[in-house]
Enzyme design. Structure first.
Site, PDB file in Angstrom:
ATOM      1  N   SER A 191       0.799  -1.231   0.000  1.00 56.91           N
ATOM      2  CA  SER A 191       0.000   0.000   0.000  1.00 56.91           C
ATOM      3  C   SER A 191       0.826   1.272   0.000  1.00 56.91           C
ATOM      4  CB  SER A 191      -0.956  -0.007   1.187  1.00 56.91           C
ATOM      5  OG  SER A 191      -0.250  -0.180   2.399  1.00 56.91           O
ATOM      6  N   HIS A 237      -5.180  -3.490  -2.882  1.00 59.64           N
ATOM      7  CA  HIS A 237      -4.788  -2.567  -3.956  1.00 59.64           C
ATOM      8  C   HIS A 237      -4.667  -3.244  -5.304  1.00 59.64           C
ATOM      9  CE1 HIS A 237      -4.129   0.719  -1.127  1.00 59.64           C
ATOM     10  NE2 HIS A 237      -3.684  -0.219  -0.312  1.00 59.64           N
ATOM     11  N   LYS A 272     -11.170   0.648  -2.007  1.00 61.05           N
ATOM     12  CA  LYS A 272     -10.183   1.233  -2.903  1.00 61.05           C
ATOM     13  C   LYS A 272     -10.769   1.298  -4.326  1.00 61.05           C
ATOM     14  CE  LYS A 272      -7.362   0.934   0.752  1.00 61.05           C
ATOM     15  NZ  LYS A 272      -7.101   0.025   1.860  1.00 61.05           N
TER      16      LYS A 272
HETATM   17  C1  LIG Z   1      -6.887  -0.240   3.223  1.00 56.75           C
HETATM   18  C2  LIG Z   1      -6.290  -1.558   3.519  1.00 56.75           C
HETATM   19  C3  LIG Z   1      -6.879  -2.426   4.440  1.00 56.75           C
HETATM   20  C4  LIG Z   1      -8.032  -2.007   5.306  1.00 56.75           C
HETATM   21  O1  LIG Z   1      -9.206  -1.973   4.586  1.00 56.75           O
HETATM   22  P1  LIG Z   1     -10.395  -1.029   5.072  1.00 56.75           P
HETATM   23  O2  LIG Z   1     -11.566  -1.538   4.332  1.00 56.75           O
HETATM   24  O3  LIG Z   1     -10.002   0.360   4.706  1.00 56.75           O
HETATM   25  O4  LIG Z   1     -10.518  -1.224   6.561  1.00 56.75           O
HETATM   26  C5  LIG Z   1      -6.341  -3.687   4.583  1.00 56.75           C
HETATM   27  N1  LIG Z   1      -5.252  -4.063   3.892  1.00 56.75           N
HETATM   28  C6  LIG Z   1      -4.639  -3.242   3.024  1.00 56.75           C
HETATM   29  C7  LIG Z   1      -3.424  -3.725   2.292  1.00 56.75           C
HETATM   30  C8  LIG Z   1      -5.136  -1.957   2.809  1.00 56.75           C
HETATM   31  O5  LIG Z   1      -4.517  -1.136   1.975  1.00 56.75           O
END
Ligand SMILES: *Cc1c(COP(=O)(O)O)cnc(C)c1O
Length: 407
Positions: free
Chosen positions: A193, A221, A253
């Site tokens: 990320s 992602h 995302k």
């Molecule tokens: C954003 C993210 C999460 C958390 O997801 P949310 O739905 O925002 O709680 C988990 N793992 C990764 C790699 C992320 O980028």
């Protein structure tokens, strides 16, 4: 001394927790690492308004531009009319609607898994999956740059958490060989990320198979962005349920909504339905969000131009950054394009200069990233124009020497 006077005296010796927390926040602010909320006043798509000024947004994870897509918004509104706003209960106690079932079936089909299960957030999905799978004493091996919730999930499960240097598969193999008897789970981000590069999933899967460990991939992602019809980095690597038995991804995302899922075999999903406490004891995902997410998946699957535009912009950004001498992350080939600055205050200075020039690119500082690796995390969206990326590159090139010379 009376009992009450005695307990009062004791209470006075005890550290006040709020006070301690406030001191920790002050200490953090003192070294320039404080965090505060800013109100985004408006702005959809690639625009964001702070303090009355509209900036071009290069900080969103809405990679495909679906958060404000008309079909997604319409599905949300129509979903609320039909099913109400809140689920009203946990999934197992009457909260599980037909739309949840349809969404889970669509996710399973999309990712090529037998079944899937939705959660209210990615954080909850990872906590739920890891605590259900791992028992105290089990081994959990994780890339050093994994997302915080994968680390927290392993800790909450009471597993022995061992982190290997980013992408260091020799180290991963040695850690597994050192304890060949213990049940082991390897957990990795599919796309990292904060660095934007991809995990070597095929090699990790081979290593896991050869050593009898299970593999879990967090594709927050990758979903929507990579692979055939946007099915993610696991599909792009051609890995099925045997190689990656636990596949997790979020809706927040590229899909532009909110929530998450875990996909895998029927046995995995039955297990999670019983043992993932963040699923069992939490209100079901709001039904309108399930409607909106299903609509977003349909758009992501069929509108390949969004993925193609994103890939074009990423290539354009990288070429332009190289030509201007900016410090790219070597293997980041997707919409996450961090520029490593080094010192936290230099990253902040650069972020402010960019804001003055009309671009929102926040500085990412420790402890989110390692000390000395503060950066600007540029993210691209299918809705950006090439001319906008070009303008950002020019602004970066103008201000980059100031901060890197001072470093
Ligand atoms: C954003 C993210 C999460 C958390 O997801 P949310 O739905 O925002 O709680 C988990 N793992 C990764 C790699 C992320 O980028």
């Amino acid at each position: 001394m009376t009992a009450t006077a005695g307990s009062r005296a004791l209470a006075q010796r005890r550290i006040d927790l709020i006070e301690r927390l406030a001191q920790a926040a002050q200490a953090r602010a003192h070294v320039g690492l404080g965090r505060r909320l800013r109100v985004r006043q408006a702005g959809l798509g690639t625009r964001i308004v702070f303090d009355g000024r509209e900036l071009l947004n290069f900080a969103s994870n809405d990679y495909l531009g679906l958060a404000a897509h008309p079909a997604v918004i319409a599905a949300l509104i129509e979903g609320a009319r039909r099913d109400g706003v809140g689920a009203g209960a946990a999934h197992l106690l009457g909260g599980h609607r037909a739309i949840h079932e349809q969404l889970d079936e669509a996710l399973a089909a999309w990712t090529g898994r037998a079944r899937a299960l939705s959660f209210s957030s990615g954080w909850l999905a990872n906590l739920g999956a890891l605590t259900a799978l791992l028992e105290p004493g089990d081994l959990c091996l994780q890339d050093q740059l994994n997302h915080a919730c994968l680390l927290d999930g392993a800790r909450l499960a009471g597993a022995t958490l061992k982190r290997y240097r980013h992408g260091d598969l020799d180290r991963l193999a040695r850690l597994l060989d050192a304890e060949s008897e213990r049940p082991a789970l390897i957990a990795s981000d599919g796309v990292f990320s904060m660095d934007g590069d991809r995990a070597p999933l095929v090699e990790i899967a081979n290593l896991a198979t050869a050593r009898g460990a299970s593999l879990m991939v967090d594709d927050a992602h990758g979903i929507g962005v990579l692979g055939p019809r946007g099915a993610g980095s696991v599909a792009a690597a051609g890995l099925g349920t045997t190689q990656v038995p636990v596949l997790m991804a979020t809706f927040g995302k590229a899909l532009g909504t909110s929530g998450a899922f875990v996909a895998g075999s029927a046995a995995l999903i039955d297990g999670l339905t019983n043992f993932a406490r963040s699923f069992v004891y939490s209100t079901a995902l709001a039904p309108p969000l399930a409607h909106a997410t299903l609509a977003a998946i349909r758009v992501a699957q069929v509108e390949a131009w969004r993925r193609e535009q994103l890939a074009r912009l990423a290539r354009h950004f990288r070429r332009g950054a190289q030509a201007r001498g900016l410090a790219l992350v070597a293997d980041a080939d997707g919409p996450i394009q961090p520029l490593i600055v080094g010192a936290a205050d230099a990253a902040l200075t650069l972020a402010r200069a960019l804001a003055d020039a009309g671009f929102y690119v926040p500085a990412i500082r420790p402890p989110t990233v390692r000390p000395g690796s503060a950066r600007l995390r540029v993210t691209l969206s299918a809705l950006h124009r090439e001319s906008e990326v070009e303008a950002l590159l020019d602004a970066l090139a103008r201000h980059w020497p100031q901060v890197t010379d001072a470093n």
